[in-house]
Design an enzyme around this catalytic site. Structure first.
Site, PDB file in Angstrom:
ATOM      1  NE  ARG A 238      -4.345  -1.413  -0.010  1.00 10.64           N
ATOM      2  CZ  ARG A 238      -3.942  -2.642  -0.895  1.00 10.64           C
ATOM      3  NH1 ARG A 238      -3.379  -2.924  -1.489  1.00 10.64           N
ATOM      4  NH2 ARG A 238      -5.342  -3.486  -0.870  1.00 10.64           N
ATOM      5  CD  GLU A 267      -3.681   2.616  -6.959  1.00  9.25           C
ATOM      6  OE1 GLU A 267      -4.723   1.778  -7.296  1.00  9.25           O
ATOM      7  OE2 GLU A 267      -2.686   2.268  -6.187  1.00  9.25           O
ATOM      8  CG  HIS A 286      -2.898  -1.524  -7.383  1.00 11.04           C
ATOM      9  ND1 HIS A 286      -3.650  -0.702  -6.579  1.00 11.04           N
ATOM     10  CD2 HIS A 286      -2.803  -2.740  -6.750  1.00 11.04           C
ATOM     11  CE1 HIS A 286      -3.684  -1.465  -5.420  1.00 11.04           C
ATOM     12  NE2 HIS A 286      -3.240  -2.539  -5.409  1.00 11.04           N
TER      13      HIS A 286
END
Length: 319
Positions: A238, A267, A286
């Protein structure tokens, strides 16, 4: 009357092909949305008639204000059994059942190694140079054998990282706030004397912690400054675990050799974000959990969750 179910943020437009949605028969109308909506009000327009939402990790925050705009919503399903972007209290207050799914750890572990190897072997600049008829061999790669991998966290993914590192002939150190020497020894890993020692001694540091108030900002300026100038940081966990401004400074000033990043505080990553431009950053959008096996699990179990909800016996409840 059919229930209406939306699958959010289906970026690759594959959700409907990853599981047998026909199992829901004529009870549920299912559709997917490939576009990401950063504007909550605009998103609510598309979802206001939905009874069920299937969401992917933390792509779209499910806030109290969004929930208030969705009066029909009865069931919310997230991939994985943890999603910090869902306001569980607000969902419970509105009577919305929240359920999760299983999630495999192999895919994020493999991506961590892809980033680590890509940095060590300068894969991107060398490949781009070759494609563009640039210099033949621009840099000297780093041999992993004999180097030290530092694992910040030795849970499921961290333990798998250790096994691969040992296959490469690497020394492995690990540290987390509750890690014991006995637990580290179970997977052939040495417990670092301290967090600072982990950063000082490692040639590669890979982050594998759950984001919490204890882990937020755990990697800051002191830790980055302790790293060798030849060392690399990998974060597929994270973004908020690593102090963003401290990392940018370390990369720009050459305090560390580079970073492999798969997670970001915002994001999708804004088009003008500096992580898109820094030459010593290998960044991916991601992708850690984005893999065939995980998607098959997510959507198969989402269907099971919907069937259980219809039967008034919800399963895998988060709230």
């Amino acid at each position: 009357m059919k229930l209406k179910c939306a699958i959010l943020d289906d970026y690759q437009q594959v959700a409907l092909s990853m599981a047998d949605w026909s199992a829901l028969g004529d009870r549920v109308e299912v559709f997917s949305i490939g576009q990401h909506f950063s504007d909550e009000a605009e998103l609510a327009v598309h979802l206001q008639d939905c009874d069920i939402l299937v969401i992917m990790r933390e792509r779209t925050p499910i806030t109290a204000t969004l929930l208030a705009r969705l009066p029909q919503l009865k069931l919310l399903i997230t991939s994985g059994m943890r999603n910090a972007s869902i306001d569980l209290a607000a969902a419970a207050q509105r009577g919305v059942i929240v359920c999760g799914t299983a999630s495999g750890s192999a895919a994020p572990m493999e991506l961590s190694w892809a980033l680590l190897l890509g940095l060590a072997k300068h894969m991107v600049p060398e490949s781009v140079g070759l494609r563009n008829n640039g210099p033949w061999q621009q840099a000297v790669g780093v041999t992993l054998q004999g180097k030290t991998l530092g694992l910040l966290g030795l849970g499921k993914i961290g333990s798998q990282m250790a096994v691969v590192a040992q296959a490469f002939g690497m020394r492995v150190l690990a540290w987390s706030q509750n890690l014991t020497a006995e637990r580290a020894a179970e997977v052939g890993v040495t417990l670092a004397a301290s967090k600072q020692a982990l950063f000082e001694q490692s040639d590669f540091v890979s982050v594998h912690l759950v984001l919490s108030e204890r882990s937020r900002g755990l990697v800051g300026r002191p830790e980055l400054q302790a790293m060798k100038k030849t060392a690399y940081l990998i974060n597929t966990s994270r973004a908020a675990i690593v102090d963003r401004s401290a990392l940018i400074d370390a990369l720009q000033q050459g305090q560390i050799a580079g970073a492999g990043l798969d997670v970001f505080e915002v994001e999708p990553l804004p088009s003008d974000d500096i992580f898109r431009q820094l030459p010593n950053v290998l960044a991916t959008p991601h992708l850690g959990y984005v893999a065939d096996s995980n998607y098959q699990i997510y959507f198969r179990e989402a269907i099971e969750n919907i069937e259980a909800f219809i039967a008034e016996e919800p399963i895998r409840r988060l709230s």
